[in-house]
Scaffold this active site. Structure first.
Site, mmCIF file in Angstrom:
data_model
loop_
_atom_site.group_PDB
_atom_site.id
_atom_site.type_symbol
_atom_site.label_atom_id
_atom_site.label_comp_id
_atom_site.label_asym_id
_atom_site.label_seq_id
_atom_site.Cartn_x
_atom_site.Cartn_y
_atom_site.Cartn_z
ATOM 1 N N ASP A 49 -47.084 31.790 -37.145
ATOM 2 C CA ASP A 49 -47.489 31.160 -38.416
ATOM 3 C C ASP A 49 -46.769 31.826 -39.599
ATOM 4 O O ASP A 49 -46.169 31.159 -40.438
ATOM 5 C CB ASP A 49 -49.003 31.310 -38.657
ATOM 6 C CG ASP A 49 -49.856 30.407 -37.786
ATOM 7 O OD1 ASP A 49 -49.700 29.181 -37.882
ATOM 8 O OD2 ASP A 49 -50.688 30.923 -37.017
ATOM 9 N N GLU A 74 -50.240 27.440 -46.317
ATOM 10 C CA GLU A 74 -51.501 27.910 -45.732
ATOM 11 C C GLU A 74 -51.618 29.439 -45.684
ATOM 12 O O GLU A 74 -52.670 29.993 -45.968
ATOM 13 C CB GLU A 74 -51.652 27.363 -44.302
ATOM 14 C CG GLU A 74 -52.973 27.794 -43.667
ATOM 15 C CD GLU A 74 -53.168 27.280 -42.249
ATOM 16 O OE1 GLU A 74 -52.251 26.663 -41.689
ATOM 17 O OE2 GLU A 74 -54.262 27.515 -41.712
ATOM 18 N N ASP A 134 -47.612 23.518 -44.071
ATOM 19 C CA ASP A 134 -48.424 24.104 -43.004
ATOM 20 C C ASP A 134 -47.418 24.579 -41.954
ATOM 21 O O ASP A 134 -46.795 23.773 -41.258
ATOM 22 C CB ASP A 134 -49.388 23.055 -42.416
ATOM 23 C CG ASP A 134 -50.426 23.699 -41.506
ATOM 24 O OD1 ASP A 134 -50.160 24.797 -40.981
ATOM 25 O OD2 ASP A 134 -51.497 23.100 -41.327
ATOM 26 N N ILE A 136 -47.644 26.157 -39.086
ATOM 27 C CA ILE A 136 -48.021 25.610 -37.769
ATOM 28 C C ILE A 136 -49.336 24.873 -37.975
ATOM 29 O O ILE A 136 -50.360 25.485 -38.279
ATOM 30 C CB ILE A 136 -48.232 26.700 -36.693
ATOM 31 C CG1 ILE A 136 -46.942 27.461 -36.425
ATOM 32 C CG2 ILE A 136 -48.723 26.054 -35.383
ATOM 33 C CD1 ILE A 136 -47.044 28.500 -35.305
ATOM 34 N N ASP A 137 -49.286 23.579 -37.843
ATOM 35 C CA ASP A 137 -50.510 22.796 -37.900
ATOM 36 C C ASP A 137 -50.915 22.535 -36.462
ATOM 37 O O ASP A 137 -50.089 22.136 -35.638
ATOM 38 C CB ASP A 137 -50.242 21.477 -38.641
ATOM 39 C CG ASP A 137 -51.503 20.667 -38.809
ATOM 40 O OD1 ASP A 137 -52.559 21.265 -39.084
ATOM 41 O OD2 ASP A 137 -51.438 19.436 -38.671
ATOM 42 N N THR A 139 -52.918 25.040 -34.599
ATOM 43 C CA THR A 139 -52.735 26.343 -33.941
ATOM 44 C C THR A 139 -53.329 26.327 -32.528
ATOM 45 O O THR A 139 -52.754 26.888 -31.598
ATOM 46 C CB THR A 139 -53.400 27.447 -34.780
ATOM 47 O OG1 THR A 139 -52.982 27.274 -36.130
ATOM 48 C CG2 THR A 139 -52.996 28.817 -34.310
ATOM 49 N N HIS A 242 -63.307 19.635 -34.601
ATOM 50 C CA HIS A 242 -62.605 19.263 -35.838
ATOM 51 C C HIS A 242 -62.982 17.880 -36.356
ATOM 52 O O HIS A 242 -62.672 17.539 -37.484
ATOM 53 C CB HIS A 242 -61.081 19.286 -35.624
ATOM 54 C CG HIS A 242 -60.538 20.662 -35.471
ATOM 55 N ND1 HIS A 242 -59.211 20.917 -35.249
ATOM 56 C CD2 HIS A 242 -61.138 21.881 -35.538
ATOM 57 C CE1 HIS A 242 -59.011 22.224 -35.162
ATOM 58 N NE2 HIS A 242 -60.159 22.823 -35.324
ATOM 59 N N ARG A 283 -60.460 10.713 -38.713
ATOM 60 C CA ARG A 283 -60.797 12.141 -38.741
ATOM 61 C C ARG A 283 -62.070 12.320 -39.556
ATOM 62 O O ARG A 283 -62.095 12.001 -40.757
ATOM 63 C CB ARG A 283 -59.640 12.909 -39.380
ATOM 64 C CG ARG A 283 -59.900 14.394 -39.598
ATOM 65 C CD ARG A 283 -58.613 15.064 -40.064
ATOM 66 N NE ARG A 283 -58.805 16.425 -40.479
ATOM 67 C CZ ARG A 283 -58.729 17.467 -39.659
ATOM 68 N NH1 ARG A 283 -58.449 17.281 -38.392
ATOM 69 N NH2 ARG A 283 -58.903 18.685 -40.124
ATOM 70 N N ASP A 295 -52.576 19.973 -44.735
ATOM 71 C CA ASP A 295 -52.935 19.346 -43.461
ATOM 72 C C ASP A 295 -52.668 17.847 -43.444
ATOM 73 O O ASP A 295 -52.844 17.210 -42.391
ATOM 74 C CB ASP A 295 -54.404 19.627 -43.115
ATOM 75 C CG ASP A 295 -54.580 21.032 -42.550
ATOM 76 O OD1 ASP A 295 -53.666 21.508 -41.857
ATOM 77 O OD2 ASP A 295 -55.628 21.652 -42.822
#
Ligand SMILES: Nc1ncnc2c1ncn2[C@@H]1O[C@H](COP(=O)(O)O)[C@@H](O)[C@H]1OP(=O)(O)O
Ligand SMILES: [Mg+2]
Ligand SMILES: [Mg+2]
Ligand SMILES: [Mg+2]
Length: 355
Positions: A49, A74, A134, A136-137, A139, A242, A283, A295
């Site tokens: 990251d 982030e 981001d 790494i979106d 993770t 999530h 979502r 995100d």
């Protein structure tokens, strides 16, 4: 791609995302090779990251030296500046410099790497230009060898004007029903993988291979029509914590969608929507969860340029100009313009049933 609009920025963003993706792939290779992945602590991932964020900040500034640089990202280097982080910083530095020297660039000192990470502390807002990253979106997808994305958007006066999604584990071929049913986790390494999505406002959305250095050049469009709802498929998080799967299931039912959902980690879902692998994105995080702009920023312009509408659950467009967070109601949905009104209606009906 057409050479209008934000072409230099889009080129710089593709280059930066590819560099960061190279770093992530190196780390994932180590994770994959290590039989004891489950016993590893989180540090290799955390280093990825940080490393990806440092490389994007470095690369953008190298490519666009004339431009004022501001970034909303982030990660920050606060924990890395603590005394007990010396080992981690040393590993981070080795990793970042391995990628840089491979590019023929000079190695960076540890302090420079931490400062690069901290360039991501901008508050964004409705004025000026800001990159939104981001590194790494997804993770959890990264650790689980599933999907993850390097996501870089550009805000100009609060509007997203360009976006790039690097998806190192996404199959280049469309995800079919069979893939969706058999294992929507879509583990890495099973197919020809590695996609780079790019879009700038008014110029359409494109996909290409993440390898090499060509700009993505295959124009993509959402599934514009579906004649029968039962032919449509929706996408949601891989992680049930999530997003509320019961609620999305009820919305799907109200829409007449019967196919099981395609569950993928990260903003890879926006790329998949943009190229028509599925028709609907939903979502619904837990009450109180605050969505961050990084995100959704890059994915939003890509799906919009491919013909989708993205909004909150009430159908209100997302406002990326309010700082580091999105201020929205009840979740995020996206679908082709022809489907979006019915989706909003179904979500509202499902919400009303809940009360
Ligand atoms: N409790 C949570 N609820 C919703 N999203 C979360 C939560 N915790 C982390 N996330 C973020 O959700 C996104 C993953 O999207 P998806 O659920 O669609 O795979 C990531 O940005 C992840 O952060 P991160 O970037 O740190 O991985
Ligand atoms: Mg994220
Ligand atoms: Mg992240
Ligand atoms: Mg995170």
């Amino acid at each position: 791609m057409r050479t209008t609009g934000h072409e230099p920025e889009l080129q710089a963003a593709c280059k930066a995302v590819r560099l960061a993706a190279g770093l992530c792939q190196r780390v994932q290779q180590v994770l994959k090779d290590d039989e004891k992945t489950n016993k590893l602590d989180a540090s290799p991932v955390t280093i990825a990251d940080y490393g990806a964020q440092a490389l994007v900040a470095w690369s953008l500034q190298q490519s666009l030296p004339q431009q004022k640089f501001s970034m909303v990202a982030e990660e920050d280097a606060t924990d890395l500046r603590k005394e007990d982080a010396a080992d981690m910083v040393s590993s981070l530095s080795k990793l970042v410099n391995a990628v840089l020297t491979e590019q023929g660039a000079d190695a960076l000192r540890e302090g420079q790497i931490l400062d690069l990470i901290d360039t991501g502390s901008s508050e964004g807002g409705s004025q000026d230009r800001h990159w939104v990253l981001d590194p790494i979106d997804g993770t959890r997808g990264f650790v689980g060898m599933r999907q993850y994305a390097i996501c870089l958007g550009l805000l100009d006066a609060g509007k997203v004007v360009a976006g790039v999604l690097g998806c190192p584990n996404l199959p280049k071929a469309a995800i079919t029903d069979a893939d969706g049913l058999a294992g929507s986790a879509l583990r890495s390494g099973k197919a020809d993988v590695g996609c780079l999505f790019a879009a700038s406002r008014g110029n359409g959305a494109f996909v290409g291979s993440i390898a090499g250095d060509e700009m993505p050049s295959t124009r993509i469009n959402v599934q514009e029509q579906y004649s029968k709802p039962e032919e449509a498929r929706f996408m949601e998080s891989f992680e049930s914590r999530h997003s509320d799967f019961n609620f999305s299931g009820r919305v799907a039912q109200l829409l007449g969608v019967t196919k099981p959902p395609l569950r993928l980690d990260s903003q890879v879902k926006y790329g998949a929507l943009a190229r028509g692998d599925a028709a609907i994105f939903m979502r619904f995080p837990k009450k109180g969860y605050r969505e961050k702009i990084w995100d959704h920023c890059a994915g939003a312009v890509i799906v919009e340029e491919a013909g989708a509408i993205i909004s909150d659950a009430a159908g209100t467009p997302l406002d990326f100009g309010k700082g580091r967070f999105l201020d929205l109601q009840d979740g995020i949905i996206a679908a082709p313009a022809s489907i979006h009104p019915a989706l909003v209606k179904a979500v509202q009906e499902a919400l009303a049933q809940q009360e």
